[in-house]
Motif scaffolding. Structure first.
Motif, PDB file in Angstrom:
ATOM      1  N   ASP A   1       1.038 -11.247   6.302  1.00 10.12           N
ATOM      2  CA  ASP A   1      -0.349 -10.788   6.212  1.00 10.12           C
ATOM      3  C   ASP A   1      -0.569 -10.058   4.895  1.00 10.12           C
ATOM      4  O   ASP A   1       0.240  -9.191   4.526  1.00 10.12           O
ATOM      5  N   VAL A   2      -1.644 -10.394   4.209  1.00 16.32           N
ATOM      6  CA  VAL A   2      -1.955  -9.756   2.931  1.00 16.32           C
ATOM      7  C   VAL A   2      -3.431  -9.366   2.897  1.00 16.32           C
ATOM      8  O   VAL A   2      -4.243  -9.827   3.706  1.00 16.32           O
ATOM      9  N   PHE A   3      -3.755  -8.509   1.939  1.00 18.27           N
ATOM     10  CA  PHE A   3      -5.141  -8.194   1.623  1.00 18.27           C
ATOM     11  C   PHE A   3      -5.465  -8.787   0.255  1.00 18.27           C
ATOM     12  O   PHE A   3      -4.702  -8.613  -0.697  1.00 18.27           O
ATOM     13  N   LEU A   4      -6.597  -9.442   0.174  1.00 21.21           N
ATOM     14  CA  LEU A   4      -7.058 -10.030  -1.077  1.00 21.21           C
ATOM     15  C   LEU A   4      -8.280  -9.253  -1.556  1.00 21.21           C
ATOM     16  O   LEU A   4      -9.338  -9.287  -0.923  1.00 21.21           O
ATOM     17  N   ALA A   5      -8.136  -8.517  -2.664  1.00 25.50           N
ATOM     18  CA  ALA A   5      -9.234  -7.724  -3.213  1.00 25.50           C
ATOM     19  C   ALA A   5     -10.196  -8.622  -3.986  1.00 25.50           C
ATOM     20  O   ALA A   5      -9.874  -9.760  -4.350  1.00 25.50           O
ATOM     21  N   SER A   6     -11.376  -8.088  -4.261  1.00 20.71           N
ATOM     22  CA  SER A   6     -12.410  -8.864  -4.944  1.00 20.71           C
ATOM     23  C   SER A   6     -12.003  -9.261  -6.367  1.00 20.71           C
ATOM     24  O   SER A   6     -12.506 -10.244  -6.917  1.00 20.71           O
TER      25      SER A   6
ATOM     26  N   ALA B   1       0.835  -1.199   0.000  1.00 19.48           N
ATOM     27  CA  ALA B   1       0.000   0.000   0.000  1.00 19.48           C
ATOM     28  C   ALA B   1       0.869   1.248   0.000  1.00 19.48           C
ATOM     29  O   ALA B   1       1.955   1.271   0.600  1.00 19.48           O
ATOM     30  N   ALA B   2       0.386   2.302  -0.663  1.00 21.11           N
ATOM     31  CA  ALA B   2       1.090   3.583  -0.647  1.00 21.11           C
ATOM     32  C   ALA B   2       1.044   4.173   0.758  1.00 21.11           C
ATOM     33  O   ALA B   2       0.093   3.954   1.511  1.00 21.11           O
ATOM     34  N   ASP B   3       2.078   4.918   1.120  1.00 23.82           N
ATOM     35  CA  ASP B   3       2.128   5.485   2.467  1.00 23.82           C
ATOM     36  C   ASP B   3       2.959   6.754   2.495  1.00 23.82           C
ATOM     37  O   ASP B   3       3.719   7.051   1.562  1.00 23.82           O
TER      38      ASP B   3
ATOM     39  N   MET C   1      -6.516  -0.416   2.514  1.00 26.56           N
ATOM     40  CA  MET C   1      -6.724  -1.450   1.521  1.00 26.56           C
ATOM     41  C   MET C   1      -8.066  -2.118   1.764  1.00 26.56           C
ATOM     42  O   MET C   1      -8.422  -2.424   2.900  1.00 26.56           O
ATOM     43  N   VAL C   2      -8.807  -2.332   0.702  1.00 24.69           N
ATOM     44  CA  VAL C   2     -10.111  -2.975   0.798  1.00 24.69           C
ATOM     45  C   VAL C   2      -9.965  -4.429   0.359  1.00 24.69           C
ATOM     46  O   VAL C   2      -9.421  -4.718  -0.708  1.00 24.69           O
ATOM     47  N   GLY C   3     -10.424  -5.341   1.193  1.00 20.56           N
ATOM     48  CA  GLY C   3     -10.353  -6.743   0.827  1.00 20.56           C
ATOM     49  C   GLY C   3     -10.336  -7.638   2.047  1.00 20.56           C
ATOM     50  O   GLY C   3     -10.427  -7.184   3.188  1.00 20.56           O
TER      51      GLY C   3
END
Length: 362
Positions: A306-311, A158-160, A225-227
Motif C-alpha cells: 500500500d502506498v500514498f501517491l501525492a499530487s 512517513a515519519a513516526d 500522508m496526503v494523497g
C-alpha cells in the motif's frame, strides 16, 4: 491421486473474523478435482479444531463475522520433521488419522498467525505452506521493523514516533509535535485497521493511544500522508515475482480513512477501483516500489503493498501485508482478476509455488 491442502484460519487475534471470511474465499476457489481440502480453524483461545470446509459456513451474516467455535475434534499437526500425517483427537480421547497433508494455506491475520508464529511451527516440522517465512512475516506484521527495512532499502516512508510498553508520552511530545497534525495512531502489530485513530488535536492523543493499546502495547504515532491510497498485488510464481496493475481506495460518507467498518461492514462507503488513469511512468514506479518492498522484508508467495501517491507524483510506502485478505471486498484477488488472473487460477498458483519451494533455509 489428489493432493491435500489444509486451509488454516481463525486464530487468537482481533482479526479472527476477518480470517474466517478470507478462508471462505479460499475454500471456494480451490479446485476440488485437484485437491482434497481439510479446513482447520483455530479458536479464539488457541485450540486447533477440524471444521467445515464449506465456503458458505464462513461468510458475513447480518453484519456479523463468522467465528471458529470450540465444537469439533482437536487437530494434531505433525510432531516431527518429515511427517505428513495430521490427526484428530475424538471426544472419547481416541487419536485418529485425519489426512496426509502436502501443503498448508494459512490465512491467519494478525498476531499469533500472520506474524511468523505459525510459520515457525510449520518450519519446525518441514511442512510446506503458502506465503512468507518467519522473518518476513514478523517484519511485515510489526510496523516499526517493517519501516526500518523499507528505509534500509531506500524506500520513502512517513515519519513516526514509536511508543514501547511503559514509555512516557510526555517525554516524547516534542518528537510528536514535529510530525505535525493530523497524525494517525496505530497498534504496531495489528491489521484490518483495528485500533487506528486519526488525531487532529493533541488533546485527543491519550484516548487514541489507549484505543491502540487494546490491540498492542507497542504503538506508532505516524505523520499523516496526503494523497491517493494506491494498492498493488505482488505474486511469486515458481520462477518470477510480478506486480499487478495498481488499484485505488476512495472512502465516502463519515469515514475519514479506510477503517474496519468501511472495509468489511459498510460497502456503500468505499469505492474500490483500478487506478487505470495513472500514466505509464507512475504505474511503473509504483510497481517497482512494490517489488522492492517485497524484497526488502524477504517476502515470499504473495503480498499487498500500500502506498500514498501525492499530487506532485511522490510515492510514499504505507505498509506491506504478507497475507492479504481474500474476502469478497478484498483488493488482492480483484487486482489480479482485472489483469486476467481469476481467483481459482490465483489460488492454484499460490499452492503450486508453495509446493515447489525448498524446505529449510532459503
Amino acid at each position: 491421486m489428489l493432493r491435500t491442502v489444509v486451509v488454516l484460519f481463525g486464530g487468537r487475534s482481533s482479526e479472527h473474523g476477518v480470517s474466517c471470511v478470507t478462508a471462505g474465499g479460499v475454500l471456494g476457489a480451490i479446485d476440488r478435482d485437484k485437491w482434497n481440502v481439510v479446513a482447520v480453524g483455530i479458536t479464539g483461545a488457541g485450540r486447533w479444531v477440524h471444521v467445515s470446509d464449506d465456503p458458505e459456513a464462513w461468510q458475513i451474516r447480518d453484519g456479523k463475522m463468522p467465528v471458529v467455535s470450540d465444537a469439533g475434534e482437536t487437530v494434531l499437526p505433525p510432531r516431527h520433521a518429515g511427517e505428513s500425517q495430521w490427526r484428530v483427537i475424538t471426544e472419547a480421547g481416541q487419536v485418529n488419522d485425519l489426512a496426509h497433508v502436502d501443503v498448508v494455506f494459512p490465512v491467519l491475520h494478525g498476531p499469533w498467525g500472520e506474524d511468523g508464529t505459525v510459520q515457525g511451527a510449520l518450519e519446525l516440522v518441514d511442512v510446506r505452506y503458502v506465503g512468507s517465512g518467519v522473518l518476513a512475516s514478523a517484519a511485515g506484521m510489526d510496523k516499526q521493523f517493517m519501516k526500518a527495512a523499507f528505509r534500509d532499502a531506500g524506500l520513502p516512508v512517513a515519519a513516526d514516533v514509536t511508543l514501547m510498553r511503559g514509555d512516557s508520552l510526555e517525554a516524547r511530545m516534542d518528537d510528536v509535535r514535529a510530525l505535525g497534525l493530523p497524525v494517525f495512531v496505530k497498534p504496531a502489530r495489528a491489521g484490518s485497521s483495528m485500533g487506528i485513530s486519526k488525531v487532529a488535536d493533541l488533546a485527543d492523543l491519550p484516548a487514541a493511544i489507549a484505543e491502540a493499546i487494546k490491540h498492542d502495547p507497542k504503538v506508532l504515532i505516524e505523520q499523516a500522508m496526503v494523497g491517493r491510497e494506491i494498492e498493488t498485488a505482488v505474486l511469486e510464481r515458481t520462477d518470477t515475482v510480478v506486480a499487478s496493475q495498481p488499484s485505488e481506495i476512495v472512502t465516502h460518507g463519515d469515514h475519514e480513512f479506510y477503517d474496519f467498518e468501511a472495509k468489511y461492514l459498510d460497502a456503500a462507503s468505499v469505492e474500490l477501483r483500478m487506478a487505470d488513469d495513472l500514466d505509464a511512468e507512475t504505474t511503473a514506479l509504483i510497481g517497482w516500489i512494490s517489488l522492492r518492498a517485497f524484497r526488502a522484508v524477504g517476502a515470499e508467495g504473495l503480498a499487498r503493498v500500500d502506498v500514498f501517491l501525492a499530487s506532485d507524483g511522490t510515492v510514499t510506502v504505507n505498509e506491506i501485508n504478507t497475507m492479504p485478505g481474500f474476502t469478497p471486498t478484498s483488493q488482492y484477488p480483484r487486482m489480479w482478476a482485472a489483469g486476467g488472473v481469476e481467483f481459482e487460477e490465483l489460488v492454484e498458483t499460490l499452492l503450486e509455488t508453495a509446493l515447489n519451494r525448498p524446505l529449510g533455509l532459503r
